[in-house]
Design a protein around this motif. Structure first.
Motif, PDB file in Angstrom:
ATOM      1  N   VAL A 106       0.823  -1.199   0.000  1.00 28.64           N
ATOM      2  CA  VAL A 106       0.000   0.000   0.000  1.00 28.64           C
ATOM      3  C   VAL A 106       0.862   1.255   0.000  1.00 28.64           C
ATOM      4  N   ILE A 107       1.829   1.322   0.918  1.00 25.46           N
ATOM      5  CA  ILE A 107       2.688   2.500   1.018  1.00 25.46           C
ATOM      6  C   ILE A 107       3.973   2.112   1.729  1.00 25.46           C
ATOM      7  N   GLU A 108       5.049   2.797   1.394  1.00 33.16           N
ATOM      8  CA  GLU A 108       6.336   2.594   2.072  1.00 33.16           C
ATOM      9  C   GLU A 108       6.495   3.644   3.162  1.00 33.16           C
ATOM     10  N   TYR A 109       6.991   3.215   4.307  1.00 33.16           N
ATOM     11  CA  TYR A 109       7.275   4.120   5.421  1.00 33.16           C
ATOM     12  C   TYR A 109       8.680   4.676   5.193  1.00 33.16           C
ATOM     13  N   THR A 110       8.771   5.953   4.854  1.00 30.13           N
ATOM     14  CA  THR A 110      10.061   6.561   4.574  1.00 30.13           C
ATOM     15  C   THR A 110      10.401   7.601   5.629  1.00 30.13           C
ATOM     16  N   GLY A 111      11.635   8.064   5.608  1.00 31.71           N
ATOM     17  CA  GLY A 111      12.086   9.079   6.538  1.00 31.71           C
ATOM     18  C   GLY A 111      13.590   9.040   6.672  1.00 31.71           C
ATOM     19  N   GLU A 112      14.094   9.829   7.592  1.00 31.77           N
ATOM     20  CA  GLU A 112      15.536   9.876   7.826  1.00 31.77           C
ATOM     21  C   GLU A 112      15.962   8.649   8.625  1.00 31.77           C
ATOM     22  N   ARG A 113      17.021   8.000   8.161  1.00 34.73           N
ATOM     23  CA  ARG A 113      17.551   6.837   8.878  1.00 34.73           C
ATOM     24  C   ARG A 113      18.515   7.322   9.952  1.00 34.73           C
ATOM     25  N   VAL A 114      18.249   6.907  11.189  1.00 35.37           N
ATOM     26  CA  VAL A 114      19.086   7.318  12.314  1.00 35.37           C
ATOM     27  C   VAL A 114      19.405   6.099  13.162  1.00 35.37           C
ATOM     28  N   ASN A 115      20.504   6.187  13.897  1.00 34.53           N
ATOM     29  CA  ASN A 115      20.883   5.071  14.760  1.00 34.53           C
ATOM     30  C   ASN A 115      20.071   5.112  16.056  1.00 34.53           C
ATOM     31  N   PRO A 116      20.130   4.053  16.851  1.00 34.10           N
ATOM     32  CA  PRO A 116      19.292   3.996  18.065  1.00 34.10           C
ATOM     33  C   PRO A 116      19.547   5.121  19.058  1.00 34.10           C
ATOM     34  N   VAL A 117      20.784   5.591  19.148  1.00 39.82           N
ATOM     35  CA  VAL A 117      21.080   6.661  20.102  1.00 39.82           C
ATOM     36  C   VAL A 117      20.395   7.954  19.676  1.00 39.82           C
ATOM     37  N   GLU A 118      20.498   8.278  18.379  1.00 40.22           N
ATOM     38  CA  GLU A 118      19.852   9.489  17.877  1.00 40.22           C
ATOM     39  C   GLU A 118      18.331   9.359  17.957  1.00 40.22           C
ATOM     40  N   ALA A 119      17.803   8.169  17.675  1.00 36.95           N
ATOM     41  CA  ALA A 119      16.356   7.955  17.787  1.00 36.95           C
ATOM     42  C   ALA A 119      15.898   8.177  19.218  1.00 36.95           C
ATOM     43  N   TYR A 120      16.669   7.697  20.178  1.00 37.03           N
ATOM     44  CA  TYR A 120      16.315   7.860  21.594  1.00 37.03           C
ATOM     45  C   TYR A 120      16.296   9.337  21.968  1.00 37.03           C
ATOM     46  N   ARG A 121      17.259  10.103  21.462  1.00 37.55           N
ATOM     47  CA  ARG A 121      17.273  11.537  21.733  1.00 37.55           C
ATOM     48  C   ARG A 121      15.971  12.187  21.254  1.00 37.55           C
ATOM     49  N   ARG A 122      15.513  11.743  20.093  1.00 41.06           N
ATOM     50  CA  ARG A 122      14.368  12.396  19.463  1.00 41.06           C
ATOM     51  C   ARG A 122      13.040  12.047  20.129  1.00 41.06           C
ATOM     52  N   ILE A 123      12.911  10.821  20.627  1.00 39.05           N
ATOM     53  CA  ILE A 123      11.618  10.412  21.184  1.00 39.05           C
ATOM     54  C   ILE A 123      11.507  10.695  22.676  1.00 39.05           C
ATOM     55  N   LYS A 124      12.638  10.890  23.347  1.00 39.70           N
ATOM     56  CA  LYS A 124      12.602  11.087  24.791  1.00 39.70           C
ATOM     57  C   LYS A 124      11.868  12.388  25.124  1.00 39.70           C
ATOM     58  N   GLY A 125      10.768  12.253  25.837  1.00 38.56           N
ATOM     59  CA  GLY A 125      10.024  13.422  26.273  1.00 38.56           C
ATOM     60  C   GLY A 125       9.112  14.032  25.216  1.00 38.56           C
ATOM     61  N   ALA A 126       9.085  13.479  24.001  1.00 38.96           N
ATOM     62  CA  ALA A 126       8.257  14.046  22.934  1.00 38.96           C
ATOM     63  C   ALA A 126       6.816  13.586  23.079  1.00 38.96           C
ATOM     64  N   SER A 127       5.868  14.478  22.780  1.00 46.11           N
ATOM     65  CA  SER A 127       4.452  14.115  22.883  1.00 46.11           C
ATOM     66  C   SER A 127       4.009  13.306  21.677  1.00 46.11           C
ATOM     67  N   ARG A 128       4.597  13.548  20.517  1.00 43.49           N
ATOM     68  CA  ARG A 128       4.294  12.788  19.312  1.00 43.49           C
ATOM     69  C   ARG A 128       5.600  12.383  18.648  1.00 43.49           C
ATOM     70  N   THR A 129       5.694  11.139  18.294  1.00 37.69           N
ATOM     71  CA  THR A 129       6.897  10.648  17.623  1.00 37.69           C
ATOM     72  C   THR A 129       6.492   9.814  16.415  1.00 37.69           C
ATOM     73  N   TYR A 130       7.377   9.771  15.438  1.00 39.02           N
ATOM     74  CA  TYR A 130       7.098   9.042  14.200  1.00 39.02           C
ATOM     75  C   TYR A 130       8.311   8.185  13.823  1.00 39.02           C
ATOM     76  N   VAL A 131       8.869   7.509  14.818  1.00 39.19           N
ATOM     77  CA  VAL A 131      10.070   6.710  14.621  1.00 39.19           C
ATOM     78  C   VAL A 131       9.686   5.231  14.522  1.00 39.19           C
ATOM     79  N   PHE A 132      10.113   4.588  13.452  1.00 37.77           N
ATOM     80  CA  PHE A 132       9.859   3.158  13.231  1.00 37.77           C
ATOM     81  C   PHE A 132      11.187   2.417  13.376  1.00 37.77           C
ATOM     82  N   THR A 133      11.229   1.430  14.278  1.00 38.96           N
ATOM     83  CA  THR A 133      12.446   0.650  14.477  1.00 38.96           C
ATOM     84  C   THR A 133      12.537  -0.429  13.414  1.00 38.96           C
ATOM     85  N   VAL A 134      13.590  -0.375  12.606  1.00 46.70           N
ATOM     86  CA  VAL A 134      13.789  -1.344  11.531  1.00 46.70           C
ATOM     87  C   VAL A 134      14.524  -2.569  12.060  1.00 46.70           C
ATOM     88  N   ASP A 135      15.636  -2.335  12.751  1.00 47.67           N
ATOM     89  CA  ASP A 135      16.422  -3.406  13.349  1.00 47.67           C
ATOM     90  C   ASP A 135      17.297  -2.791  14.428  1.00 47.67           C
TER      91      ASP A 135
END
Length: 212
Positions: A106-135
């Motif tokens: 139906v659709i591909e989930y696209t976005g900026e690829r970031v490592n787990p540390v950077e992803a953690y920085r972005r989601i910590k304390g955020a009210s809305r997040t759009y991070v999908f864990t690939v591996d």
């Protein structure tokens, strides 16, 4: 592309603590295999060992990206006509604008690829997040370059499923989806993660987005 030798980085206490908090690992030395792609640096599995990149955070850029992030569908990544609209589940959602057969991409989930540390920085304390864990190496953040798939809401009885193919995140229909129907996917939050209440309204609702 000019070949570059792997780089070994010895971490300081602050960096080690950040990785330990984000990943549960106590890492002292990182072996990085640099892959140059434009102005970005990616990390990869080099020399048979896990490799990480400690991406320097740019809070100003990310705050700007979040302000500019608007609900929309990028037709380049969608195989069917979709639209964004108000959702009874949460905020806004993605709806089929035409009938979608079962077992179709139906659709591909696209976005900026970031490592787990950077992803953690972005989601910590955020009210809305759009991070999908690939591996364990990669996360895709739909705030930057998202296709609109990041606005697909959770349901305990979804009509889509996520598939990871060659590092790409694809949403595939589980059954026929009628025009006007909201697209949903099971987020499968880990059991050990903080509990998030579910408002999908399905008779099969398990009460939380987390796996029971």
């Amino acid at each position: 592309m000019r070949e570059q030798a792997p780089v070994v980085i010895k971490l300081n206490k602050a960096q080690r603590a950040q990785i330990r908090e984000a990943s549960g690992r106590d890492v002292a030395t990182l072996r990085i295999e640099p892959l140059e792609t434009g102005s970005r640096w990616l990390y990869a599995a080099g020399l048979g060992k896990e490799a990480w990149l400690l991406k320097h955070p740019d809070p100003g850029f990310y705050r700007s990206a979040k302000r500019k992030h608007q609900p929309r569908i990028d037709p380049r990544y969608s195989r069917f006509r979709l639209r964004i609209g108000p959702s009874c589940i949460h905020h806004v959602g993605v709806f089929a604008a035409e009938r979608i057969p079962a077992r179709r991409k139906v659709i591909e989930y696209t976005g900026e690829r970031v490592n787990p540390v950077e992803a953690y920085r972005r989601i910590k304390g955020a009210s809305r997040t759009y991070v999908f864990t690939v591996d364990k190496f990669w996360n895709v953040d739909g705030v930057v370059g998202g296709s609109g798939a990041e606005f697909v809401n959770h349901s305990c009885d979804p009509n889509l499923k996520s598939r990871i193919v060659a590092g790409r995140v694809l949403y595939q229909s589980l059954r026929p989806i009628e025009a006007g129907e909201e697209l949903t996917v099971d987020y499968h939050f880990p059991r050990a993660a903080p509990k998030v209440s579910c408002r999908c309204g399905s008779p099969k609702c398990r009460g939380t987005i987390n796996i029971n």
